[in-house]
Design a protein around this motif. Structure first.
Motif, PDB file in Angstrom:
ATOM      1  N   LYS A   3       0.851  -1.187   0.000  1.00 46.58           N
ATOM      2  CA  LYS A   3       0.000   0.000   0.000  1.00 46.58           C
ATOM      3  C   LYS A   3       0.882   1.229   0.000  1.00 46.58           C
ATOM      4  O   LYS A   3       2.025   1.178   0.432  1.00 46.58           O
ATOM      5  CB  LYS A   3      -0.867   0.037   1.274  1.00 46.58           C
ATOM      6  N   LEU A   4       0.340   2.342  -0.477  1.00 40.97           N
ATOM      7  CA  LEU A   4       1.098   3.588  -0.436  1.00 40.97           C
ATOM      8  C   LEU A   4       1.024   4.240   0.935  1.00 40.97           C
ATOM      9  O   LEU A   4       2.005   4.799   1.412  1.00 40.97           O
ATOM     10  CB  LEU A   4       0.580   4.573  -1.495  1.00 40.97           C
ATOM     11  N   TYR A   5      -0.135   4.191   1.560  1.00 42.50           N
ATOM     12  CA  TYR A   5      -0.317   4.872   2.837  1.00 42.50           C
ATOM     13  C   TYR A   5      -0.941   3.945   3.875  1.00 42.50           C
ATOM     14  O   TYR A   5      -1.743   3.076   3.541  1.00 42.50           O
ATOM     15  CB  TYR A   5      -1.218   6.094   2.658  1.00 42.50           C
ATOM     16  N   PHE A   6      -0.554   4.171   5.127  1.00 44.59           N
ATOM     17  CA  PHE A   6      -1.074   3.401   6.252  1.00 44.59           C
ATOM     18  C   PHE A   6      -1.618   4.376   7.295  1.00 44.59           C
ATOM     19  O   PHE A   6      -0.980   5.395   7.579  1.00 44.59           O
ATOM     20  CB  PHE A   6       0.033   2.573   6.908  1.00 44.59           C
ATOM     21  N   LYS A   7      -2.753   4.050   7.886  1.00 37.95           N
ATOM     22  CA  LYS A   7      -3.300   4.856   8.970  1.00 37.95           C
ATOM     23  C   LYS A   7      -2.522   4.542  10.239  1.00 37.95           C
ATOM     24  O   LYS A   7      -1.870   3.506  10.342  1.00 37.95           O
ATOM     25  CB  LYS A   7      -4.784   4.548   9.170  1.00 37.95           C
ATOM     26  N   VAL A   8      -2.608   5.433  11.219  1.00 37.54           N
ATOM     27  CA  VAL A   8      -1.842   5.275  12.449  1.00 37.54           C
ATOM     28  C   VAL A   8      -2.197   3.963  13.160  1.00 37.54           C
ATOM     29  O   VAL A   8      -1.309   3.302  13.721  1.00 37.54           O
ATOM     30  CB  VAL A   8      -1.998   6.502  13.378  1.00 37.54           C
ATOM     31  N   GLY A   9      -3.435   3.544  13.119  1.00 35.90           N
ATOM     32  CA  GLY A   9      -3.825   2.280  13.737  1.00 35.90           C
ATOM     33  C   GLY A   9      -3.188   1.084  13.051  1.00 35.90           C
ATOM     34  O   GLY A   9      -2.802   0.109  13.703  1.00 35.90           O
ATOM     35  N   GLU A  10      -3.084   1.148  11.720  1.00 42.81           N
ATOM     36  CA  GLU A  10      -2.446   0.064  10.969  1.00 42.81           C
ATOM     37  C   GLU A  10      -0.955  -0.002  11.297  1.00 42.81           C
ATOM     38  O   GLU A  10      -0.406  -1.087  11.481  1.00 42.81           O
ATOM     39  CB  GLU A  10      -2.637   0.281   9.470  1.00 42.81           C
ATOM     40  N   VAL A  11      -0.317   1.166  11.368  1.00 44.81           N
ATOM     41  CA  VAL A  11       1.107   1.205  11.692  1.00 44.81           C
ATOM     42  C   VAL A  11       1.326   0.668  13.103  1.00 44.81           C
ATOM     43  O   VAL A  11       2.259  -0.085  13.360  1.00 44.81           O
ATOM     44  CB  VAL A  11       1.669   2.642  11.551  1.00 44.81           C
ATOM     45  N   SER A  12       0.444   1.032  14.007  1.00 48.00           N
ATOM     46  CA  SER A  12       0.524   0.554  15.379  1.00 48.00           C
ATOM     47  C   SER A  12       0.417  -0.972  15.419  1.00 48.00           C
ATOM     48  O   SER A  12       1.178  -1.641  16.125  1.00 48.00           O
ATOM     49  CB  SER A  12      -0.580   1.192  16.221  1.00 48.00           C
ATOM     50  N   ALA A  13      -0.496  -1.536  14.662  1.00 46.58           N
ATOM     51  CA  ALA A  13      -0.673  -2.995  14.627  1.00 46.58           C
ATOM     52  C   ALA A  13       0.527  -3.684  13.973  1.00 46.58           C
ATOM     53  O   ALA A  13       0.978  -4.731  14.451  1.00 46.58           O
ATOM     54  CB  ALA A  13      -1.957  -3.343  13.880  1.00 46.58           C
ATOM     55  N   ILE A  14       1.050  -3.109  12.901  1.00 48.54           N
ATOM     56  CA  ILE A  14       2.174  -3.707  12.182  1.00 48.54           C
ATOM     57  C   ILE A  14       3.434  -3.695  13.051  1.00 48.54           C
ATOM     58  O   ILE A  14       4.161  -4.681  13.122  1.00 48.54           O
ATOM     59  CB  ILE A  14       2.437  -2.965  10.856  1.00 48.54           C
ATOM     60  N   THR A  15       3.692  -2.571  13.716  1.00 47.37           N
ATOM     61  CA  THR A  15       4.937  -2.408  14.464  1.00 47.37           C
ATOM     62  C   THR A  15       4.843  -2.881  15.907  1.00 47.37           C
ATOM     63  O   THR A  15       5.865  -3.120  16.549  1.00 47.37           O
ATOM     64  CB  THR A  15       5.372  -0.933  14.462  1.00 47.37           C
ATOM     65  N   GLY A  16       3.626  -2.988  16.421  1.00 51.13           N
ATOM     66  CA  GLY A  16       3.467  -3.363  17.821  1.00 51.13           C
ATOM     67  C   GLY A  16       3.779  -2.222  18.767  1.00 51.13           C
ATOM     68  O   GLY A  16       4.108  -2.435  19.929  1.00 51.13           O
ATOM     69  N   ARG A  45      -3.325  11.078  10.254  1.00 51.65           N
ATOM     70  CA  ARG A  45      -1.967  10.803   9.797  1.00 51.65           C
ATOM     71  C   ARG A  45      -1.985   9.644   8.799  1.00 51.65           C
ATOM     72  O   ARG A  45      -2.623   8.631   9.046  1.00 51.65           O
ATOM     73  CB  ARG A  45      -1.089  10.417  10.980  1.00 51.65           C
ATOM     74  N   LEU A  46      -1.246   9.800   7.710  1.00 48.44           N
ATOM     75  CA  LEU A  46      -1.067   8.734   6.729  1.00 48.44           C
ATOM     76  C   LEU A  46       0.430   8.502   6.555  1.00 48.44           C
ATOM     77  O   LEU A  46       1.150   9.356   6.050  1.00 48.44           O
ATOM     78  CB  LEU A  46      -1.697   9.112   5.383  1.00 48.44           C
ATOM     79  N   TYR A  47       0.884   7.344   7.016  1.00 50.84           N
ATOM     80  CA  TYR A  47       2.296   7.003   6.954  1.00 50.84           C
ATOM     81  C   TYR A  47       2.596   6.286   5.645  1.00 50.84           C
ATOM     82  O   TYR A  47       1.833   5.445   5.196  1.00 50.84           O
ATOM     83  CB  TYR A  47       2.669   6.075   8.109  1.00 50.84           C
ATOM     84  N   ARG A  48       3.738   6.610   5.038  1.00 50.21           N
ATOM     85  CA  ARG A  48       4.195   5.905   3.850  1.00 50.21           C
ATOM     86  C   ARG A  48       4.961   4.665   4.273  1.00 50.21           C
ATOM     87  O   ARG A  48       5.352   4.512   5.426  1.00 50.21           O
ATOM     88  CB  ARG A  48       5.090   6.807   3.007  1.00 50.21           C
ATOM     89  N   LYS A  49       5.178   3.775   3.337  1.00 48.93           N
ATOM     90  CA  LYS A  49       5.904   2.535   3.616  1.00 48.93           C
ATOM     91  C   LYS A  49       7.308   2.847   4.159  1.00 48.93           C
ATOM     92  O   LYS A  49       7.797   2.168   5.065  1.00 48.93           O
ATOM     93  CB  LYS A  49       6.000   1.703   2.335  1.00 48.93           C
ATOM     94  N   ILE A  50       7.920   3.880   3.644  1.00 46.57           N
ATOM     95  CA  ILE A  50       9.251   4.292   4.102  1.00 46.57           C
ATOM     96  C   ILE A  50       9.206   4.687   5.572  1.00 46.57           C
ATOM     97  O   ILE A  50      10.118   4.367   6.338  1.00 46.57           O
ATOM     98  CB  ILE A  50       9.766   5.458   3.233  1.00 46.57           C
ATOM     99  N   ASP A  51       8.133   5.386   5.966  1.00 48.54           N
ATOM    100  CA  ASP A  51       7.980   5.779   7.371  1.00 48.54           C
ATOM    101  C   ASP A  51       7.845   4.549   8.261  1.00 48.54           C
ATOM    102  O   ASP A  51       8.433   4.485   9.344  1.00 48.54           O
ATOM    103  CB  ASP A  51       6.751   6.678   7.559  1.00 48.54           C
ATOM    104  N   VAL A  52       7.075   3.573   7.815  1.00 47.52           N
ATOM    105  CA  VAL A  52       6.870   2.350   8.599  1.00 47.52           C
ATOM    106  C   VAL A  52       8.188   1.594   8.747  1.00 47.52           C
ATOM    107  O   VAL A  52       8.524   1.102   9.836  1.00 47.52           O
ATOM    108  CB  VAL A  52       5.786   1.447   7.968  1.00 47.52           C
TER     109      VAL A  52
END
Length: 115
Positions: free
Chosen positions: A14-27, A53-60
């Motif tokens: 994906k191009l963008y991730f919501k803060v909740g998705e990033v939180s789930a992915i990164t723990g 907030r929309l995080y890019r893959k690079i940010d994640v």
């Protein structure tokens, strides 16, 4: 030196991730992500007109590196900043603007959704 390659491979395409998705992915809890955003200037999520907030893959990927440095390598925030600062060439190269191929891919995805 251990890297986070397995986690990077598990990131959805994906191009963008919501803060909740990033939180789930990164723990990492969302409030920690917001704090790291103030401490690490390279984490620059885009903002929607409504303020989300929309995080890019690079940010994640960067967040995963920071988490590894802080939690596994036991760096302080200051030490993690210095460590990441020593690798500015790699990070600047990765933080390039969105490529035409990424835009084209996202537009095709949107077109498919509309059809």
């Amino acid at each position: 030196m251990q890297s986070k390659k397995p986690d990077q491979n598990e990131l959805p395409d994906k191009l963008y991730f919501k803060v909740g998705e990033v939180s789930a992915i990164t723990g990492v809890p969302a409030y920690v992500l917001r704090f790291w955003e103030t401490e690490f200037k390279r984490i620059k999520p885009k903002r929607t007109p409504s303020g989300h907030r929309l995080y890019r893959k690079i940010d994640v990927e960067l967040i995963l590196k920071i988490k590894h440095l802080l939690y596994n390598e036991k760096f302080t925030i200051r030490g993690a900043k210095q460590h990441l600062g020593a690798k500015t060439g790699d990070l600047k190269e990765k933080s390039a603007p969105i490529t035409v191929d990424e835009i084209r891919s996202e537009l095709k995805h949107i077109r498919d959704l509309v059809e």
